[in-house]
Enzyme design. Sequence first.
Site, mmCIF file in Angstrom:
data_model
loop_
_atom_site.group_PDB
_atom_site.id
_atom_site.type_symbol
_atom_site.label_atom_id
_atom_site.label_comp_id
_atom_site.label_asym_id
_atom_site.label_seq_id
_atom_site.Cartn_x
_atom_site.Cartn_y
_atom_site.Cartn_z
ATOM 1 N N ALA A 45 -49.629 -71.987 68.527
ATOM 2 C CA ALA A 45 -49.842 -72.185 69.966
ATOM 3 C C ALA A 45 -49.297 -70.996 70.749
ATOM 4 C CB ALA A 45 -49.177 -73.484 70.417
ATOM 5 N N ARG A 338 -54.146 -91.692 59.334
ATOM 6 C CA ARG A 338 -52.838 -91.628 58.675
ATOM 7 C C ARG A 338 -51.960 -92.838 58.941
ATOM 8 N NH1 ARG A 338 -51.725 -85.201 59.760
ATOM 9 N NH2 ARG A 338 -53.356 -84.538 58.344
#
Length: 667
Positions: A45, A338
């Site tokens: 990022a 998940r």
Amino acid sequence: MGILDSKIPSGPLAEKWTKYKNEIDLVNPANKRNIDIIVVGTGLAGGSAAASFAELGYNVKTFCYQDSPRRAHSIAAQGGINASKNYQGDGDSDYRLFYDTVKGGDYRSREANVYRLAEVSGNIIDQCVSQGVPFARDYGGLLDNRSFGGVLVSRTFYAKGQTGQQLLLGAYAAMNRQIHRGKIKSYTRHEMLDLVIVDGKARGIITRNLITGEIERHSAHAVVIASGGYGNLFFLSTYAMGANVMAAWRTHRRGAFMANPCFTQIHPTCIPVSGEHQSKLTLMSESLRNDGRIWVPKRLEDAQAIREGKLKPTQLKEEDRDYYLERRYPAFGNLVPRDVASRAAKERCDAGYGVNKTGEAVYLDFDAAIMRYGSEKALTSGLKNTDDAHIRKLGEEVVEAKYGNLFQMYEKIVDENPYKTPMMIYPAVHYTMGGLWVDYNLQTTIPGCYAAGEANFSDHGANRLGASALMQGLADGYFVLPYTIGDFLADDIRTGPIPTDSVDFDKVEKDVLDKINKLMSANGTHSVDYYHKKLGKIMWNKCGMSRNAKGLKEAVEEIAALRKDFWENVKVPGTADDKNQELEKAGRVADFLELGELFAMDALERNESCGGHFREEYQTPEGEALRDDENFKFVSAWEYKGDPKDAKLHKENLIYEYIELKTRSYK
Ligand SMILES: Cc1cc2nc3c(=O)[nH]c(=O)nc-3n(C[C@H](O)[C@H](O)[C@H](O)COP(=O)(O)OP(=O)(O)OC[C@H]3O[C@@H](n4cnc5c(N)ncnc54)[C@H](O)[C@@H]3O)c2cc1C
């Protein structure tokens, strides 16, 4: 309780971003040369943001605590990065990526941000390919894709099991070009210890040089926090050992709200914990669920015999195995999201079907895939009358080409050959969806202070789908911040350099030094790790994969007591004006001890189950998460008020205009 303004542009969903870009203020190229930006963090990022800002013409200063941006935690990312390119022609689109992400996050993310993410996802792949990122390609040379959980298409671009590393090399190369041009000044082995606010705007940071111990002042017209996630709060996690919350937490202490701190992702396929002295857990990428089948024995006595070493998994017949994900979720099978896969593993292990010595492991088995690929290879190679052994060998070669480095890593750690015997896996802390609250511009509640990547809370709601963290981090850095930050900086073209010899810098530097002195003078008897481990145990046992009100209340009390004990009895050896890794850890753990309490408070406040936040009191008869959209369809954003127990809750109400809220089902 305040209501937050997320500054979502008006207009139809698919036009918001374009409309926004057409309407914002711009800074002309000559003026950009007079504007400085600080970027804390040079993972995917921060690295992508820094390179893009510098390319645009701003003067950038980057900070990371490692000795090179190349070593950011992003390098560990294995499985891949999503994009709605629809290269497989299997029905993908921006809308489907948007829909899957919102549903995957259990309807707790902001529609406008997620749509923008989907919209720019294809650009990320183009950008990275042109940087030379070696994404996997198919036989014909076209970019290949695989599937990740919670979706019914193949949209994940990958570079073997090293996608993060290759993407980071791309971002780092882009950064390096700007370092070479003098547009980025890179401060490695520098840790941000605080944020400086001048006249209500973020204008600088205080750092510690981790080699010399020197405290430094750095100013800029805007500050971007891209410091990653806080999963190491749990002590044991798949994160890099140094990953921490300090930059984000200290920004929170200066006024940035902390959003959804209790939204944590527990990844289902990690190598199980093996003992008390362990300090790190290892991920086995979700990509393995494309081919691996998850199972436990059907009978309790078989599970017990396996645990006692009297029976081998390979000796158990097909009909004696419970492929519980395929049984419970036939539509998505082993590729459920998940949170769903993690809870299902816990449910089987809690019921006594676990397969390792501690009873906390399930199998991830590649035998069927090896035989399937082997048969296909034999056919396409024109081999006739091949026996099983030969087919198996051919299949193992295919599996090795796809996942070789992951299999090798598993064998090194567990000392078992996963081509011959199924892997053992168990859920572990892997990602934090919570983080600094940001609006549509990725600006925190402090003007001029932005947050990107895992450090912000923005796009994943209550659960992150696989391969979407890299997508979000790079979307933020390459394609969102470079526009949105200009809208703020347009007011600064005449400001001139920000001086660092002001009272604002004096005050924050003094706070930093006081804190360091307090840590150095505690002179107790316990190491920093002693406290970190204790905190991790409270977090895992009471705020982990499933939570209840009683446990959370206990956690709030226990963490507050542990924090008090820490400040009285911690021992930090060495000195502050030199390299001192114990001091670095002490500062980070001090912040975890505050965040942990807020985390438990946030989980206690949210009287519903959603995504990774599973409150035992709120579940369907089948044990699935039970949301309460009427009362909890909001982002919780906490304002710092001194002690964590005094934090003030603000809400951002989530509005769903384009997606109908449904019970989340993967059956
Ligand atoms: C094992 C593993 C595998 C993964 N696989 C995938 C995958 O396949 N696909 C996917 O999408 N996601 C994956 N993820 C998640 C993904 O890798 C991360 O969410 C993402 O890389 C985070 O990027 P980031 O840039 O936000 O932060 P990071 O890469 O963590 O970078 C943080 C940066 O901040 C700096 N920093 C932190 N604090 C300070 C401070 N106080 N002062 C100065 N600098 C500071 C660090 O030095 C570093 O440069 C995986 C995660 C793990 C753990």
